[in-house]
Scaffold this motif. Structure first.
Motif, PDB file in Angstrom:
ATOM      1  N   ARG A  11       0.825  -1.208   0.000  1.00 50.80           N
ATOM      2  CA  ARG A  11       0.000   0.000   0.000  1.00 50.80           C
ATOM      3  C   ARG A  11       0.861   1.261   0.000  1.00 50.80           C
ATOM      4  O   ARG A  11       0.571   2.228  -0.710  1.00 50.80           O
ATOM      5  N   LYS A  12       1.929   1.244   0.781  1.00 50.26           N
ATOM      6  CA  LYS A  12       2.826   2.400   0.849  1.00 50.26           C
ATOM      7  C   LYS A  12       3.474   2.656  -0.510  1.00 50.26           C
ATOM      8  O   LYS A  12       3.547   3.804  -0.964  1.00 50.26           O
ATOM      9  N   LYS A  13       3.916   1.590  -1.174  1.00 53.57           N
ATOM     10  CA  LYS A  13       4.535   1.752  -2.494  1.00 53.57           C
ATOM     11  C   LYS A  13       3.529   2.272  -3.515  1.00 53.57           C
ATOM     12  O   LYS A  13       3.877   3.097  -4.359  1.00 53.57           O
ATOM     13  N   GLN A  14       2.298   1.781  -3.435  1.00 53.89           N
ATOM     14  CA  GLN A  14       1.269   2.257  -4.359  1.00 53.89           C
ATOM     15  C   GLN A  14       0.967   3.738  -4.126  1.00 53.89           C
ATOM     16  O   GLN A  14       0.806   4.503  -5.073  1.00 53.89           O
ATOM     17  N   THR A  15       0.908   4.130  -2.870  1.00 55.07           N
ATOM     18  CA  THR A  15       0.660   5.526  -2.521  1.00 55.07           C
ATOM     19  C   THR A  15       1.796   6.414  -3.026  1.00 55.07           C
ATOM     20  O   THR A  15       1.565   7.476  -3.602  1.00 55.07           O
ATOM     21  N   GLU A  16       3.030   5.961  -2.807  1.00 55.04           N
ATOM     22  CA  GLU A  16       4.185   6.725  -3.266  1.00 55.04           C
ATOM     23  C   GLU A  16       4.219   6.807  -4.792  1.00 55.04           C
ATOM     24  O   GLU A  16       4.558   7.836  -5.364  1.00 55.04           O
ATOM     25  N   SER A  17       3.836   5.720  -5.445  1.00 51.79           N
ATOM     26  CA  SER A  17       3.810   5.691  -6.901  1.00 51.79           C
ATOM     27  C   SER A  17       2.766   6.673  -7.453  1.00 51.79           C
ATOM     28  O   SER A  17       3.037   7.393  -8.413  1.00 51.79           O
ATOM     29  N   LYS A  18       1.610   6.711  -6.837  1.00 52.04           N
ATOM     30  CA  LYS A  18       0.553   7.635  -7.263  1.00 52.04           C
ATOM     31  C   LYS A  18       0.982   9.084  -7.031  1.00 52.04           C
ATOM     32  O   LYS A  18       0.694   9.963  -7.834  1.00 52.04           O
ATOM     33  N   THR A  39       4.023  10.293  -7.096  1.00 49.48           N
ATOM     34  CA  THR A  39       5.047  10.705  -8.059  1.00 49.48           C
ATOM     35  C   THR A  39       4.456  10.880  -9.446  1.00 49.48           C
ATOM     36  O   THR A  39       5.009  11.610 -10.251  1.00 49.48           O
ATOM     37  N   GLU A  40       3.326  10.198  -9.733  1.00 47.24           N
ATOM     38  CA  GLU A  40       2.693  10.338 -11.037  1.00 47.24           C
ATOM     39  C   GLU A  40       1.973  11.669 -11.173  1.00 47.24           C
ATOM     40  O   GLU A  40       1.758  12.165 -12.261  1.00 47.24           O
ATOM     41  N   GLU A  41       1.547  12.246 -10.056  1.00 49.68           N
ATOM     42  CA  GLU A  41       0.772  13.491 -10.106  1.00 49.68           C
ATOM     43  C   GLU A  41       1.642  14.669 -10.225  1.00 49.68           C
ATOM     44  O   GLU A  41       2.431  15.194 -10.430  1.00 49.68           O
TER      45      GLU A  41
END
Length: 124
Positions: free
Chosen positions: A113-120, A122-124
């Motif tokens: 979940r943390k990696k997904q949050t960080e990935s989102k 950085t995409e924004e």
């Protein structure tokens, strides 16, 4: 003679981490986070036996989900710290391995979940 605590069928290309060192770091971190008086010798012995008995399984389980030795080691350390913090609530209603694996699964989900949050982010 292979002194690895990990069966070669799980991680044939990796060498086992030195769980004695990892256990020492875990106990040290836990003792720093709480009062040294709160970690009794029986509790220290218990956590060492958990790591000796189940560390290889937990490591290979984490490695299957992340395919990174350092992340797998971190997850096992976090799992053992979590187990130490909730050791008094363990009622022996399940096997220690089952209990530790449940803690590890939650740590894995948290990490994903943390990696997904960080990935989102950085995409924004």
């Amino acid at each position: 003679m292979n002194t690895s605590i990990f069966p070669s069928i799980f991680v044939p290309s990796l060498t086992a981490p030195d769980f004695t060192v990892i256990t020492g770091r875990i106990v040290g971190l836990f003792m720093d986070a709480t009062s040294r008086a709160q970690l009794s010798d029986p509790l220290r012995d218990k956590i060492c036996s958990w790591v000796e008995e189940h560390g290889d399984y937990l490591f290979s389980y984490a490695l299957r989900h992340f395919n990174s030795r350092s992340e797998a080691e971190d997850l096992v350390q976090e799992t053992v710290l979590g187990a130490l913090q909730s050791a008094s609530s363990f009622k022996n209603e399940s096997a220690v391995r089952t209990w530790l694996t449940g803690i590890l699964r939650h740590k894995i989900f948290d990490r994903i979940r943390k990696k997904q949050t960080e990935s989102k982010a950085t995409e924004e």
